[in-house]
Design a protein around this motif. Structure first.
Motif, short mmCIF file in Angstrom:
data_model
loop_
_atom_site.label_atom_id
_atom_site.label_comp_id
_atom_site.label_asym_id
_atom_site.label_seq_id
_atom_site.Cartn_x
_atom_site.Cartn_y
_atom_site.Cartn_z
N GLU A 270 8.94 28.50 62.72
CA GLU A 270 7.54 28.09 62.70
C GLU A 270 6.61 29.30 62.73
O GLU A 270 5.60 29.35 62.03
CB GLU A 270 7.25 27.16 63.88
N LEU A 271 6.97 30.29 63.54
CA LEU A 271 6.15 31.51 63.63
C LEU A 271 6.19 32.29 62.31
O LEU A 271 5.17 32.84 61.88
CB LEU A 271 6.63 32.39 64.79
N ILE A 272 7.34 32.32 61.66
CA ILE A 272 7.43 32.98 60.35
C ILE A 272 6.45 32.33 59.38
O ILE A 272 5.68 33.01 58.70
CB ILE A 272 8.87 32.92 59.80
N ALA A 273 6.46 31.00 59.34
CA ALA A 273 5.55 30.28 58.44
C ALA A 273 4.09 30.58 58.78
O ALA A 273 3.26 30.78 57.89
CB ALA A 273 5.84 28.79 58.48
N GLU A 274 3.76 30.61 60.08
CA GLU A 274 2.38 30.93 60.50
C GLU A 274 1.98 32.32 60.02
O GLU A 274 0.87 32.53 59.53
CB GLU A 274 2.26 30.88 62.03
N GLN A 275 2.88 33.29 60.21
CA GLN A 275 2.58 34.67 59.82
C GLN A 275 2.38 34.77 58.31
O GLN A 275 1.46 35.45 57.84
CB GLN A 275 3.69 35.62 60.28
N VAL A 276 3.25 34.11 57.56
CA VAL A 276 3.15 34.15 56.09
C VAL A 276 1.83 33.53 55.64
O VAL A 276 1.15 34.05 54.76
CB VAL A 276 4.36 33.43 55.46
N LYS A 277 1.44 32.44 56.30
CA LYS A 277 0.17 31.78 55.95
C LYS A 277 -1.01 32.70 56.28
O LYS A 277 -1.93 32.85 55.48
CB LYS A 277 0.06 30.46 56.73
N GLU A 278 -0.99 33.33 57.46
CA GLU A 278 -2.07 34.26 57.85
C GLU A 278 -2.18 35.43 56.88
O GLU A 278 -3.27 35.92 56.60
CB GLU A 278 -1.83 34.80 59.26
N LEU A 279 -1.03 35.89 56.39
CA LEU A 279 -1.02 37.01 55.45
C LEU A 279 -1.49 36.60 54.05
O LEU A 279 -1.69 37.45 53.19
CB LEU A 279 0.40 37.60 55.35
N LYS A 280 -1.61 35.28 53.84
CA LYS A 280 -1.96 34.74 52.52
C LYS A 280 -0.96 35.21 51.45
O LYS A 280 -1.33 35.51 50.31
CB LYS A 280 -3.39 35.13 52.13
N ALA A 281 0.30 35.26 51.86
CA ALA A 281 1.37 35.68 50.95
C ALA A 281 1.61 34.61 49.90
O ALA A 281 1.49 33.41 50.18
CB ALA A 281 2.65 35.94 51.74
N GLN A 282 1.94 35.05 48.70
CA GLN A 282 2.26 34.14 47.61
C GLN A 282 3.77 34.02 47.40
O GLN A 282 4.27 33.00 46.99
CB GLN A 282 1.61 34.64 46.30
N ARG A 283 4.48 35.14 47.66
CA ARG A 283 5.93 35.19 47.43
C ARG A 283 6.61 35.82 48.65
O ARG A 283 6.16 36.85 49.15
CB ARG A 283 6.25 36.04 46.20
N VAL A 284 7.70 35.19 49.09
CA VAL A 284 8.50 35.76 50.18
C VAL A 284 9.95 35.83 49.73
O VAL A 284 10.38 35.09 48.85
CB VAL A 284 8.41 34.92 51.48
N HIS A 285 10.66 36.73 50.35
CA HIS A 285 12.10 36.83 50.10
C HIS A 285 12.84 36.61 51.41
O HIS A 285 12.58 37.30 52.39
CB HIS A 285 12.48 38.19 49.53
N LEU A 286 13.74 35.64 51.40
CA LEU A 286 14.62 35.40 52.55
C LEU A 286 15.95 36.07 52.25
O LEU A 286 16.58 35.76 51.24
CB LEU A 286 14.88 33.92 52.74
N PHE A 287 16.38 36.97 53.12
CA PHE A 287 17.71 37.53 52.97
C PHE A 287 18.65 36.59 53.71
O PHE A 287 18.64 36.51 54.93
CB PHE A 287 17.77 38.94 53.56
#
Length: 184
Positions: A32-49
């Motif tokens: 949940e925190l990862i999703a919050e951080q990604v949303k705050e960053l306004k990221a468009q693309r993420v990579h999950l290893f």
């Protein structure tokens, strides 16, 4: 040194190196925190290893709700256009405020270096006191010295040009560490 003291020292040292440190109770809370951080960053693309530990976070599902594009393919060109790299990192080192990422696949390291933001999920019980302890532990856990080992201390920084400190020139400009209390 107690676990709480190790955490306190790690958080202080990592903060000096401009890393953001968060602590959560469960793997699901980490997702949940990862999703919050990604949303705050306004990221468009993420990579999950992909790792079994990141599967425990269920972050793929929580990230999908944010509308972000999720990649898991280890492709350098794809990573070049990724906003956030998300990895499981098995150790942290209190004395330096570093996360310690042993890796056998060189492409696995790229996820920690190419995207402008790196989010690392680390087990709370794997904060080790010193670099020497980390090296001893990795040999014990892996049975040998892994092919690649990275001590990551905050965002990438350099003062090569006229001794002016610049963040994010040779790697991520932001490092977010999420420590998880729940066991591995």
């Amino acid at each position: 040194m107690s676990s709480e003291k190790l955490f306190s020292v790690f958080k202080e040292k990592a903060g000096v190196m401009s890393a953001q440190v968060h602590r959560v109770g469960t793997w699901a809370q980490a997702g949940e925190l990862i999703a919050e951080q990604v949303k705050e960053l306004k990221a468009q693309r993420v990579h999950l290893f992909p790792t079994p530990q990141l599967e425990k976070t269920n972050c793929r599902a929580t990230l999908a709700k944010t509308g972000v594009t999720i990649s898991e393919k280890l492709d350098r060109h794809e990573l070049d256009v990724t906003d956030v790299g998300i990895t499981f990192v098995p150790y942290a080192v209190a004395e330096t405020g570093s996360i310690f990422h042993p890796e056998t696949d060189p492409l696995g390291r790229v996820v920690t270096m190419l995207p402008p933001t790196h989010i690392a999920v680390v087990p709370f019980n794997k904060i080790l006191p010193t670099v020497a302890d980390a090296l001893e532990t990795v040999v014990k856990d892996f049975g040998a010295v892994p092919g690649y080992m990275s001590f990551i201390s905050g965002p990438s920084r350099t003062a090569d040009i006229e001794r002016v400190l610049t963040i994010g020139v040779h790697g991520p400009s932001k490092l977010i560490v999420i420590l998880v209390d729940e066991g591995v």
